[in-house]
Design an enzyme around this catalytic site. Structure first.
Site, PDB file in Angstrom:
ATOM      1  N   HIS A 190      -3.387   7.307  11.267  1.00 22.86           N
ATOM      2  CA  HIS A 190      -3.243   7.133  12.721  1.00 22.86           C
ATOM      3  C   HIS A 190      -1.920   7.732  13.179  1.00 22.86           C
ATOM      4  O   HIS A 190      -0.857   7.220  12.802  1.00 22.86           O
ATOM      5  CB  HIS A 190      -3.289   5.637  13.051  1.00 22.86           C
ATOM      6  N   TYR A 239      -4.776   2.686   8.788  1.00 16.68           N
ATOM      7  CA  TYR A 239      -5.718   1.560   8.738  1.00 16.68           C
ATOM      8  C   TYR A 239      -6.341   1.570   7.344  1.00 16.68           C
ATOM      9  O   TYR A 239      -6.852   2.612   6.909  1.00 16.68           O
ATOM     10  CB  TYR A 239      -6.816   1.705   9.803  1.00 16.68           C
ATOM     11  N   HIS A 297      -7.185  -9.730  16.695  1.00 18.34           N
ATOM     12  CA  HIS A 297      -6.580  -9.392  15.393  1.00 18.34           C
ATOM     13  C   HIS A 297      -6.451 -10.603  14.479  1.00 18.34           C
ATOM     14  O   HIS A 297      -6.364 -10.460  13.270  1.00 18.34           O
ATOM     15  CB  HIS A 297      -5.190  -8.792  15.580  1.00 18.34           C
ATOM     16  N   TYR A 328      -4.662  -7.769  10.167  1.00 15.27           N
ATOM     17  CA  TYR A 328      -5.745  -7.208   9.339  1.00 15.27           C
ATOM     18  C   TYR A 328      -5.683  -7.771   7.918  1.00 15.27           C
ATOM     19  O   TYR A 328      -5.852  -7.055   6.928  1.00 15.27           O
ATOM     20  CB  TYR A 328      -5.679  -5.675   9.299  1.00 15.27           C
ATOM     21  N   HIS A 377      -0.896 -10.829  14.460  1.00 15.33           N
ATOM     22  CA  HIS A 377      -0.958  -9.479  15.012  1.00 15.33           C
ATOM     23  C   HIS A 377       0.422  -8.863  14.905  1.00 15.33           C
ATOM     24  O   HIS A 377       0.966  -8.306  15.858  1.00 15.33           O
ATOM     25  CB  HIS A 377      -1.465  -9.484  16.456  1.00 15.33           C
ATOM     26  N   ASN A 410     -14.573 -11.097  19.486  1.00 15.10           N
ATOM     27  CA  ASN A 410     -15.162 -10.417  18.320  1.00 15.10           C
ATOM     28  C   ASN A 410     -14.921 -11.312  17.109  1.00 15.10           C
ATOM     29  O   ASN A 410     -13.909 -11.178  16.421  1.00 15.10           O
ATOM     30  CB  ASN A 410     -14.521  -9.047  18.117  1.00 15.10           C
TER      31      ASN A 410
HETATM   32 ZN    ZN Z   1      -0.507   3.336  17.310  1.00 16.66          ZN
END
Ligand code: ZN
Length: 496
Positions: A259, A241, A117, A182, A137, A51
């Protein structure tokens, strides 16, 4: 219709057809091989890997002094850069700008073996040097003690071009925490650059580091969103996130989802939508209503002070956020079947979220806020990338122009090109339904559809496909599979 306007319409249709981008009937054919000029292709490189771009690690491209610089994940998950000179209409690159410690040799062929990531974000500083942040990551145990989260993999790495405006050579600047993932750059009008990221694996704080000297040095990480075990169930940790961008003037917006991260029985559940804003004059934070916030924000505090909407038992996912000329935020979130929902701050409350289009699933994209009532979203889904427009503040949405489509592939977008425009709004990767490797064509899409490139310059795989065939990755053993699953439960991740 007059004869002349009919003629114009026919001419316009012909032009669209020649360009190979969503002509009458729209979907159909593979743009990469249809419609480009002789000797040219519609993609600018074929060596995107896994990706290669995402809306989350952003910007993935910036237009600076009439050149669009694009960063993406290439072979071995390493960061690569291409550049397009809009005046000269010439491409350069790809150039490998660094090494991702999570990359594998030989190239993986199973999507589960690609971490993703560590894909890069890019920013051009006030002196024209190009910076990438990539490879993280969460960082491993071997990198030392992570006081703000739990370990993961990789190493957040910062590289800079050796010369301004020149993608040919790069060097590492060892000046940011390695425990990032991220990674996102936000550049302010005064040249200050903020680096936002999650400081480790899922159960970690979201933080920022600030640079006032063109990324040559950064202040230590400051926590914004706090991770912690829930009082009533220590198995569940509050996690987040988040997506950051420049707001009006000297402000930065943060939009985020929650999350519940389970140590045992992990799931990818995410819920709700939240928003807050930083005043960069004193790095203070406020909610949409202007109330000063205490940082870092906990789940309980966020529910009370920064909630945009409560999704109940329906899962949500992050989108993007931009402000209008009044500084009021407009927010995209994904929910349900991955469909994008839109909300905006009305001055004293959030507008109820509206589904932009139900025509496809698993949508993603970004938006341009032209005014409080006029907003354009550029969304992928259903094998195309298309504008959806509102002129009533997001209550209703109309189908706009399609920039690329295919019956044989889907498109994964990055966030909008920073300072982009009609010559190049967005970079997307092409994911064919049937292919036996993980290399992706990448496209820069403007109002005219894909920006073409000579076929020779866009073909960058060399012998990689042949080598993969000759030396395929070793089949996974049960033991390796079990270990991977355990790791996945521990650090909690597939892609995202
Ligand atoms: Zn988690």
């Amino acid at each position: 219709m007059t004869g002349r306007s009919a003629q114009m319409m026919i001419l316009a249709s012909l032009l669209l057809l020649l360009n190979g981008v969503c002509p009458a009937g729209e979907a159909g054919g593979t743009p990469a091989v249809r419609g480009a000029s002789s000797g040219m292709v519609n993609y600018f490189t074929d060596n995107g890997f896994g990706n290669p771009v995402s809306t989350l690690q952003h910007p993935c491209a910036e237009r600076y002094k009439d050149v669009t610089y694009i960063a993406y994940q290439g072979p071995h998950e390493d960061p690569f850069v291409c550049a397009y000179d809009h005046a000269a209409k010439t491409w350069s690159g790809p150039v490998k700008a660094g090494e991702n410690t999570m990359g594998k040799t030989p190239d993986a062929v199973d999507p589960k073996d690609v971490d993703n990531h560590g894909r890069p974000a890019i920013i051009v500083d006030g002196k024209g040097y190009i910076h990438l942040i990539f490879g993280g990551h969460g960082g491993s145990y071997s990198l030392g003690i992570n006081n703000l989260g739990t370990p993961g993999n990789g190493r957040q790495t910062h590289v800079v071009s050796k010369n301004p405006g020149d993608i040919s050579s790069w060097e590492v600047l060892d000046n940011v925490d390695p425990f990032g993932t991220y990674s996102q750059f936000v550049k302010m009008d005064d040249g200050d650059i903020y680096l936002f990221y999650r400081h480790g694996s899922h159960r970690s704080d979201w933080v920022y580091q600030k640079s006032t000297d063109n990324c040559r040095t950064f202040a230590p990480p400051a926590s914004l969103l706090k991770h912690k075990a829930q009082e009533s169930d220590r198995n569940i940790h509050d996690a987040w996130y988040a997506w950051f961008d420049k707001g009006k003037g000297d402000t930065i917006t943060a939009s985020y989802v929650y999350h519940p991260c389970r140590v045992m029985g992990h799931t990818k559940e995410r819920y709700n939508g939240y928003y807050m804003k930083m005043n960069c004059a004193d790095d203070s934070w406020h909610n949409a209503d202007g109330k000063a916030l205490s940082l870092p924000v906990t789940k309980e505090y966020a529910d009370e002070n920064t909630l945009v909407f409560n999704s109940g038992t329906e899962r949500s996912n992050h989108g993007t956020c931009h402000v209008d000329n009044d500084g009021n935020p407009h927010i995209l979130f994904r929910m349900g079947k991955g469909q994008v929902r839109y909300s905006r701050w009305l001055g004293s409350a959030w507008q109820a979220p509206v589904v932009v289009t139900a025509e496809s699933r698993n949508q993603d994209g970004d938006m341009i806020v032209e005014s409080p009532l006029s907003v354009k979203t550029l969304l992928s889904g259903g094998g195309e990338l298309r504008w959806w427009n509102t002129s009533d503040g997001g209550l209703t949405w109309a189908k706009g122009a399609c920039l690329i489509s295919s019956t044989e592939a889907g498109y994964v977008p990055g966030a909008l090109v920073r300072n982009g425009g009609p010559g190049g709004w967005m970079v997307v990767s092409e994911h064919k339904a049937v292919q036996n490797h993980l290399f992706r064509n990448l496209y820069l899409l403007g109002d005219g559809g894909p920006v073409e490139r000579a076929e020779a310059g866009a073909g960058n795989l060399g012998d990689r496909l042949k080598n993969l065939e000759a030396n395929p990755p070793a089949p996974k053993t049960d033991k390796a599979e079990k270990k991977k699953h355990k790791k996945s439960a521990d650090s909690g991740d597939g892609d995202e």
